[in-house]
Design an enzyme around this catalytic site. Structure first.
Site, short mmCIF file in Angstrom:
data_model
loop_
_atom_site.label_atom_id
_atom_site.label_comp_id
_atom_site.label_asym_id
_atom_site.label_seq_id
_atom_site.Cartn_x
_atom_site.Cartn_y
_atom_site.Cartn_z
N SER A 146 1.31 -0.90 0.14
CA SER A 146 0.19 -0.04 -0.28
C SER A 146 0.69 1.00 0.49
O SER A 146 2.52 1.54 0.17
CB SER A 146 -1.01 0.06 1.28
OG SER A 146 -1.48 1.43 1.39
N TYR A 160 -1.62 -0.76 10.26
CA TYR A 160 -1.82 -1.00 9.00
C TYR A 160 -0.62 -0.31 8.13
O TYR A 160 0.01 -1.29 7.49
CB TYR A 160 -3.27 0.18 8.19
CG TYR A 160 -3.49 -0.58 6.83
CD1 TYR A 160 -3.97 -2.01 6.57
CD2 TYR A 160 -3.23 0.74 6.23
CE1 TYR A 160 -4.38 -2.01 5.21
CE2 TYR A 160 -3.46 -0.36 4.48
CZ TYR A 160 -3.85 -0.97 4.61
OH TYR A 160 -4.33 -1.00 3.00
N1 LIG Z 1 -8.95 -0.76 -1.53
C1 LIG Z 1 -7.60 0.28 -0.63
O1 LIG Z 1 -7.91 1.09 -1.07
C2 LIG Z 1 -6.28 -0.41 -0.93
C3 LIG Z 1 -5.00 0.76 -1.28
C4 LIG Z 1 -3.81 0.33 -0.78
C5 LIG Z 1 -3.77 -0.97 -0.47
N2 LIG Z 1 -4.94 -2.48 -0.31
C6 LIG Z 1 -4.54 -3.17 -0.32
O2 LIG Z 1 -5.01 -4.74 -1.44
C7 LIG Z 1 -5.49 -5.78 -0.94
C8 LIG Z 1 -6.38 -6.35 -1.17
O3 LIG Z 1 -7.98 -5.01 -0.72
P1 LIG Z 1 -9.40 -4.17 -1.29
O4 LIG Z 1 -9.30 -3.54 -1.43
O5 LIG Z 1 -9.59 -5.18 -2.62
O6 LIG Z 1 -10.15 -5.40 0.01
P2 LIG Z 1 -11.82 -5.81 0.13
O7 LIG Z 1 -12.48 -5.45 -0.71
O8 LIG Z 1 -12.37 -5.99 1.70
O9 LIG Z 1 -10.89 -7.36 -0.28
C9 LIG Z 1 -10.17 -8.22 0.32
C10 LIG Z 1 -10.17 -9.71 -0.32
O10 LIG Z 1 -9.47 -10.90 1.34
C11 LIG Z 1 -9.53 -11.41 1.21
N3 LIG Z 1 -9.33 -11.27 2.98
C12 LIG Z 1 -9.49 -11.08 4.27
N4 LIG Z 1 -9.18 -12.01 4.64
C13 LIG Z 1 -9.28 -12.42 4.70
C14 LIG Z 1 -8.35 -13.74 5.28
N5 LIG Z 1 -8.03 -13.18 6.68
N6 LIG Z 1 -7.84 -15.17 4.87
C15 LIG Z 1 -8.34 -15.08 3.97
N7 LIG Z 1 -8.89 -13.74 2.50
C16 LIG Z 1 -9.08 -13.01 3.56
C17 LIG Z 1 -11.03 -11.05 1.44
O11 LIG Z 1 -11.90 -12.48 1.30
P3 LIG Z 1 -13.23 -12.80 1.95
O12 LIG Z 1 -14.79 -11.73 0.43
O13 LIG Z 1 -13.91 -13.85 1.56
O14 LIG Z 1 -13.69 -11.78 2.89
C18 LIG Z 1 -11.76 -10.34 -0.09
O15 LIG Z 1 -10.92 -11.43 -1.63
C19 LIG Z 1 -5.59 -5.68 1.03
O16 LIG Z 1 -3.81 -6.40 1.06
C20 LIG Z 1 -5.45 -4.38 0.99
O17 LIG Z 1 -4.46 -3.79 2.13
C21 LIG Z 1 -6.05 -1.42 -1.04
#
Ligand SMILES: NC(=O)c1ccc[n+]([C@@H]2O[C@H](COP(=O)([O-])OP(=O)(O)OC[C@H]3O[C@@H](n4cnc5c(N)ncnc54)[C@H](OP(=O)(O)O)[C@@H]3O)[C@@H](O)[C@H]2O)c1
Length: 250
Positions: A146, A160
């Site tokens: 991130s 985080y």
């Molecule tokens: N969105 C942003 O602005 C942003 C920015 C920078 C970095 N990121 C990073 O990008 C990555 C994806 O984020 P996102 O925004 O796509 O998040 P999201 O929409 O909340 O999706 C999270 C995904 O991870 C899975 N997950 C969560 N906890 C888990 C666990 N304990 N074991 C296995 N799977 C798990 C979820 O599965 P379930 O559906 O089963 O819960 C879902 O598929 C993360 O590493 C996050 O830190 C996001």
């Protein structure tokens, strides 16, 4: 088929953690479109995971959903073993599963601290360890970090940010271990991206003025960068944490 028409990841096997929703689901779709067989993990969203598998199979691709809580070391190891058994090897590992538990330092619960590190840092390391026996020269390891590794824009994100800083430094460290084996290790560092994790209008209103291009990112934009790092064109990139943030850090 003329070589120019062969998809770039044809014949490759990938495992994406946290692939049921958001950025992970976009990565699963994109790697499958690029020709890879893709296994992915999820923790809770069984229906969405099954729908994604069906969508990919309908389009002629190969996908497999594996329920595995990233906080559970044995579950992570078992998921890697299942993916390797299904596809005979792992060429591409994308550690994408991540969680965000926000709170000010005064009130931060140590149990939340441990869970954040278990999912965001320990799980990628364990998955990499478990995948290595199934990965040959040419392998690709990509972890979703991130921009918070480089800039904590708002209160309540200290833990985080720590976890994503750890992803960047783990990536550099592993590059030295795995470079001699012909395996590249990189991180992608998204800025604010439109997913469930970043879904509040209040949060988006705060970040929008900081985005040089005036909008938050889309999940498929991050998936494009991951696909590039997973593919043959990125062979000289390793140890990098590549920022993709619409100018948030600029
Ligand atoms: N969105 C942003 O602005 C942003 C920015 C920078 C970095 N990121 C990073 O990008 C990555 C994806 O984020 P996102 O925004 O796509 O998040 P999201 O929409 O909340 O999706 C999270 C995904 O991870 C899975 N997950 C969560 N906890 C888990 C666990 N304990 N074991 C296995 N799977 C798990 C979820 O599965 P379930 O559906 O089963 O819960 C879902 O598929 C993360 O590493 C996050 O830190 C996001």
């Amino acid at each position: 088929m003329p070589s120019s028409l062969i998809p770039p990841l044809a014949g490759k096997a990938a495992l994406v953690t946290g692939g049921s929703r958001g950025i992970g689901a976009a990565i699963v779709r994109r790697l499958a479109q690029d020709g890879a067989a893709v296994a992915f993990t999820y923790s809770a969203s069984s229906e969405r995971a099954a729908a994604l598998v069906a969508e990919i199979e309908t389009e002629g691709g190969k996908a497999r959903a594996i329920r595995a809580d990233s906080a559970d070391v044995d579950a992570v190891k078992a998921a890697v073993a299942e993916a390797a058994k299904a596809f005979s090897r792992i060429d591409i590992l994308v550690n994408n599963a991540g969680i965000l538990i926000r709170n000010l330092v005064d009130d931060y619960d140590p149990a939340d601290f441990d869970r954040m590190f278990a999912v965001n840092v320990r799980a990628p390391f364990i998955a990499i360890q478990a995948a290595l026996p199934h990965m040959r020269a040419g392998g690709r390891i990509i972890t979703t970090g991130s921009v918070t590794a480089d800039r904590s824009g708002f209160p309540g994100a200290s833990v985080y940010s720590m976890t994503k800083g750890a992803v960047a430094s783990m990536t550099r460290g592993l590059t030295r271990d795995l470079g001699p084996r012909g395996i590249t290790v990189n991180a992608v560092q998204p800025g604010p991206t439109a997913t469930d994790m970043n879904s509040s209008e209040e949060g988006r209103a705060l970040t929008r003025p900081l985005m040089a291009i005036g909008r938050v990112g889309e999940d498929h934009e991050v998936a494009s960068l991951v696909a590039y790092l997973a593919g043959p064109e990125s062979s000289f990139i390793t140890g990098s944490a590549l920022t993709i943030d619409g100018g948030y850090l600029a």
